[in-house]
Design an enzyme around this catalytic site. Structure first.
Site, PDB file in Angstrom:
ATOM      1  N   SER A 163       0.859  -1.495   0.100  1.00 43.62           N
ATOM      2  CA  SER A 163      -0.392   0.178  -0.065  1.00 43.62           C
ATOM      3  C   SER A 163       0.556   1.281  -0.032  1.00 43.62           C
ATOM      4  O   SER A 163       2.037   1.292   0.274  1.00 43.62           O
ATOM      5  CB  SER A 163      -0.720   0.173   0.881  1.00 43.62           C
ATOM      6  OG  SER A 163      -1.523   1.309   1.594  1.00 43.62           O
ATOM      7  N   TYR A 180      -1.854  -1.455  10.469  1.00 41.99           N
ATOM      8  CA  TYR A 180      -1.537  -1.319   9.201  1.00 41.99           C
ATOM      9  C   TYR A 180      -0.549  -0.652   8.210  1.00 41.99           C
ATOM     10  O   TYR A 180       0.216  -1.747   6.868  1.00 41.99           O
ATOM     11  CB  TYR A 180      -2.964  -1.142   8.842  1.00 41.99           C
ATOM     12  CG  TYR A 180      -3.558  -0.894   6.858  1.00 41.99           C
ATOM     13  CD1 TYR A 180      -3.666  -2.109   6.712  1.00 41.99           C
ATOM     14  CD2 TYR A 180      -2.734   0.653   5.958  1.00 41.99           C
ATOM     15  CE1 TYR A 180      -3.706  -2.497   4.993  1.00 41.99           C
ATOM     16  CE2 TYR A 180      -3.231  -0.217   4.732  1.00 41.99           C
ATOM     17  CZ  TYR A 180      -3.895  -0.946   4.215  1.00 41.99           C
ATOM     18  OH  TYR A 180      -3.595  -1.294   2.889  1.00 41.99           O
TER      19      TYR A 180
END
Length: 284
Positions: A163, A180
């Site tokens: 990401s 994350y």
């Protein structure tokens, strides 16, 4: 001008006859990637996620696509990629239908949003287990199958879904995604290490770094951003969010002959949002 004579250009972006495994493939970016691989000529695409029903429904949609190669099929292979027994179960399911694997898309992932001061240890561990440890175990367990048909001229491919949050600062505050962001940075560096480790075995390892794409995992987070989804679109240099085709094109490129000499790369797919005003500006 011999350099201009590209070898068999029509097949440059084909994955005809390839066998692919896609974790987190029952929805979102994984489903888009699986659809692209099938339509680019893959003979078998294994769809894996924790829920068997979701895998079966995804396969039903994929197998109904109108332009597949004769005999091409999507196969349901439910498994929990966060655990080693789950990964071994997935491997056994793939072995029941295929002797080798050409493309492994490590796409399964999780996130968690909570304030820093009360961020649960269990949540942080869950995210790291799936997004980093699970990816390492997945690649290690599938390496023998990836090596079976791999060669210098036609390497097998591993694609890791990271990401842009792994490249810059992610979401902070009330919905802070600390685990994350850390996991996506970690898995990027894992990919670079494995690219060097597995390259001599005929396996390339690359990562894709999506920005905001509408999905079940990201929609709630996008709604909470300043200005919501429309605000994110307006803030993007391309004035839109990601689409299925944006992921599909990059995955097919990395999986095809066109990407056979790309190894250890991290490709941002965010319309340039990271670099607006000439600096990192990630809020994912």
């Amino acid at each position: 001008m011999a350099e201009a004579n590209l070898q068999d250009f029509p097949s440059l972006f084909s994955v005809k006859g390839k066998v692919a495994v896609v974790t987190g493939g029952s929805r979102g970016l994984g489903l888009s990637a699986a659809s692209a691989l099938l339509q680019a000529g893959a003979s078998k695409v294994f769809i894996s996620s924790r829920k068997a029903k979701a895998c079966e429904e995804a396969c039903k949609v994929l197998n109904a696509l109108p332009n597949l190669q004769p005999g091409a099929v999507a196969i349901s292979a439910p498994a929990d990629s966060a655990t080693l027994p789950g990964i071994q179960s997935l491997l056994d399911q793939v072995k029941a239908h295929a002797e080798h694997v050409d493309i492994l898309l490590a796409n399964a992932g999780a996130t968690w949003g909570a304030p820093f001061d009360t961020h649960p240890d269990t949540a942080f561990a869950k995210v790291m287990d799936l997004n980093v440890r699970g990816v390492f175990n997945l690649i290690r367990e599938f390496a023998p199958m990836l090596q079976k048909r791999a060669s210098k001229e036609d390497p097998s491919r591993v694609i890791i879904t990271s990401s842009v949050a792994g490249l810059g600062v992610g979401t902070l505050g009330k919905q802070g995604t600390y685990g994350y962001s850390a996991s996506k940075a970690a898995v990027l560096h894992l990919g670079r290490n494995l690219a060097v480790e597995l390259g001599p075995r005929g396996i390339t390892v690359n990562s894709i770094c999506p920005g905001f794409f509408p999905s079940k995992m990201s929609n709630a987070l996008m709604e909470m951003a300043d200005g919501g989804i429309k605000g994110l679109e307006n803030a993007n240099p391309m004035k839109r969010l990601g689409r299925s085709e944006d992921i599909a094109g990059v995955v097919v490129y990395l999986s095809s002959r066109a990407g056979s000499h790309v190894n250890g790369a991290a490709i941002e797919i965010d319309g340039g949002a990271m670099w607006k005003r000439g600096e990192l500006d990630v809020k994912l």
